[in-house]
Motif scaffolding. Structure first.
Motif, mmCIF file in Angstrom:
data_model
loop_
_atom_site.group_PDB
_atom_site.id
_atom_site.type_symbol
_atom_site.label_atom_id
_atom_site.label_comp_id
_atom_site.label_asym_id
_atom_site.label_seq_id
_atom_site.Cartn_x
_atom_site.Cartn_y
_atom_site.Cartn_z
ATOM 1 N N SER A 70 0.826 -1.209 0.000
ATOM 2 C CA SER A 70 0.000 0.000 0.000
ATOM 3 C C SER A 70 0.860 1.257 0.000
ATOM 4 C CB SER A 70 -0.934 0.003 1.215
ATOM 5 O OG SER A 70 -1.951 -0.969 1.082
ATOM 6 N N LEU A 71 1.910 1.264 0.792
ATOM 7 C CA LEU A 71 2.793 2.437 0.841
ATOM 8 C C LEU A 71 3.436 2.692 -0.517
ATOM 9 C CD1 LEU A 71 4.591 1.947 4.289
ATOM 10 C CD2 LEU A 71 2.657 3.437 3.755
ATOM 11 N N LYS A 72 3.825 1.627 -1.171
ATOM 12 C CA LYS A 72 4.452 1.766 -2.494
ATOM 13 C C LYS A 72 3.454 2.328 -3.491
ATOM 14 C CE LYS A 72 6.978 -0.869 -6.013
ATOM 15 N NZ LYS A 72 7.508 -2.220 -6.388
ATOM 16 N N ARG A 73 2.230 1.809 -3.466
ATOM 17 C CA ARG A 73 1.222 2.282 -4.420
ATOM 18 C C ARG A 73 0.789 3.717 -4.111
ATOM 19 N NH1 ARG A 73 -0.262 -3.163 -3.708
ATOM 20 N NH2 ARG A 73 -1.728 -2.636 -2.033
ATOM 21 N N LEU A 74 0.659 4.045 -2.828
ATOM 22 C CA LEU A 74 0.236 5.382 -2.423
ATOM 23 C C LEU A 74 1.365 6.412 -2.509
ATOM 24 C CD1 LEU A 74 -1.927 4.391 0.673
ATOM 25 C CD2 LEU A 74 -2.784 5.505 -1.402
ATOM 26 N N LYS A 75 2.592 5.928 -2.709
ATOM 27 C CA LYS A 75 3.766 6.793 -2.801
ATOM 28 C C LYS A 75 3.911 7.683 -1.567
ATOM 29 C CE LYS A 75 4.037 6.773 -7.845
ATOM 30 N NZ LYS A 75 4.077 7.557 -9.088
ATOM 31 N N THR A 76 3.819 7.031 -0.421
ATOM 32 C CA THR A 76 3.982 7.734 0.843
ATOM 33 C C THR A 76 4.791 6.858 1.794
ATOM 34 O OG1 THR A 76 2.792 8.828 2.670
ATOM 35 C CG2 THR A 76 1.820 6.817 1.780
ATOM 36 N N ASP A 77 5.416 7.482 2.781
ATOM 37 C CA ASP A 77 6.231 6.741 3.739
ATOM 38 C C ASP A 77 5.406 6.116 4.853
ATOM 39 O OD1 ASP A 77 8.562 7.422 2.383
ATOM 40 O OD2 ASP A 77 8.805 9.280 3.512
ATOM 41 N N TYR A 78 4.170 6.592 5.019
ATOM 42 C CA TYR A 78 3.330 6.092 6.106
ATOM 43 C C TYR A 78 1.854 6.276 5.775
ATOM 44 C CZ TYR A 78 2.210 10.913 7.339
ATOM 45 O OH TYR A 78 1.743 12.204 7.291
ATOM 46 N N VAL A 79 1.026 5.480 6.415
ATOM 47 C CA VAL A 79 -0.408 5.736 6.418
ATOM 48 C C VAL A 79 -0.779 6.095 7.855
ATOM 49 C CG1 VAL A 79 -1.056 4.314 4.446
ATOM 50 C CG2 VAL A 79 -0.948 3.276 6.727
#
Length: 305
Positions: A102-111
């Motif tokens: 999910s982090l890779k797809r969302l291009k973020t370091d955290y949710v």
């Protein structure tokens, strides 16, 4: 927009959130960014995802439209543990791998928040606790919750997870609210009095947990929307009259009905139509009277003892 605090780590969260299951239906990255920016302008800063939405493509599309500036303004929640066509999986390895995906797809370091999507009959809470501990210490997830769980399932998880479960997302609308039905039909031998969720509303209030309402305009299990539906003539008549009284849409009244409950339920709206979202956001300013709340409930085909 009314805001609230989900946990000691997540504050200033909008009482209305955007469900991103259908976001792949937008034309391109520009349209997705326009939707998110428009929602933020309305005061809606909460975006709900899941690794299974469009096979992960929903997170990818959303991530492609994100900028660092937008990400700073958002509270992003995602869900994991449904393995399509196979099973539910609360194993440590699966949870950790799902979050990384999910982090890779969302291009973020955290949710900000991770939910376990549906109960796993083979759950080993020790493994869930280990996964949560790793995710929290690594900074990949700030807070944790579940979706479609009952109180005893949450109690079991929290015993091992140190009370980390602070959210339960359930299907909830004026038409689909079995937890309300059961609470109003205590000690009565009828179908409405059947307790199907273990008193999740009362439990959440006692534990100061956040309840999130998914499918706030649906009836049944994705059978359709009740607004404008000829199957619900009395309900639509009442919604239409109240919409005219408050100067909003029927959708906004349906959300105001949910928000009126003292449990402080957060509503997740699955629309990708910005104008509809703007109209729904006005529900935050409406406080239905007790009489209006019950009128909607009865018009939805419910009965009081």
């Amino acid at each position: 927009m009314k805001m609230f605090q989900i946990s000691d780590k997540i504050d200033n969260v909008s009482r209305i959130g955007i469900g991103c299951m259908r976001i792949t239906g937008l034309s391109d990255e520009k349209a997705v960014r326009s939707l998110t920016e428009g929602a933020l302008e309305c005061g809606i800063n909460f975006f709900d995802h899941a690794d299974i939405y469009a096979g992960g493509e929903a997170e990818t599309v959303f991530g492609n439209a994100l900028t660092p500036q937008l990400r700073e303004k958002m509270v992003i929640q995602t869900k994991c543990a449904i393995r399509p066509g196979i099973c539910y999986d609360f194993s440590k390895e699966y949870i950790l791998n799902s979050v990384d995906g999910s982090l890779k797809r969302l291009k973020t370091d955290y949710v900000d928040i991770l939910l376990l999507h549906r109960p796993d009959a083979l759950m080993e809470p020790e493994e869930v606790a280990e996964a949560f501990e790793i995710l929290e210490k690594s900074g990949k997830v700030k807070a944790f919750g579940v979706s479609n769980h009952n109180p005893m399932q949450i109690e079991l998880l929290n015993q091992y997870c140190g009370g980390k479960i602070c959210i339960d997302q359930i299907q909830f609308s004026a038409v689909h609210c079995p937890t309300i039905d059961a609470g109003l039909n205590v000690n009565i031998h009828n179908d409405a009095g059947c307790d199907r969720d273990g008193g999740i509303i009362e439990y959440a209030r006692l534990k100061k947990m956040t309840l999130q309402a998914w499918s706030p305009f649906q009836y049944g299990m994705f059978e359709g929307i009740f607004i404008g539906n000829e199957k619900f003539p009395e309900l639509n008549k009442v919604l239409d009259r109240l919409a005219e009284k408050y100067g909003v849409t029927q959708n906004a009244i349906a959300v105001a009905w949910i928000m009126r409950h003292p449990a402080g339920i957060q509503t997740i709206v699955g629309s990708t139509n910005l104008k509809r979202i703007q109209d729904i956001s006005k529900a935050s300013d409406i406080v239905l009277s007790r009489e209006e709340w019950y009128e909607i409930y009865l018009a939805a085909g419910k009965m009081l003892p």
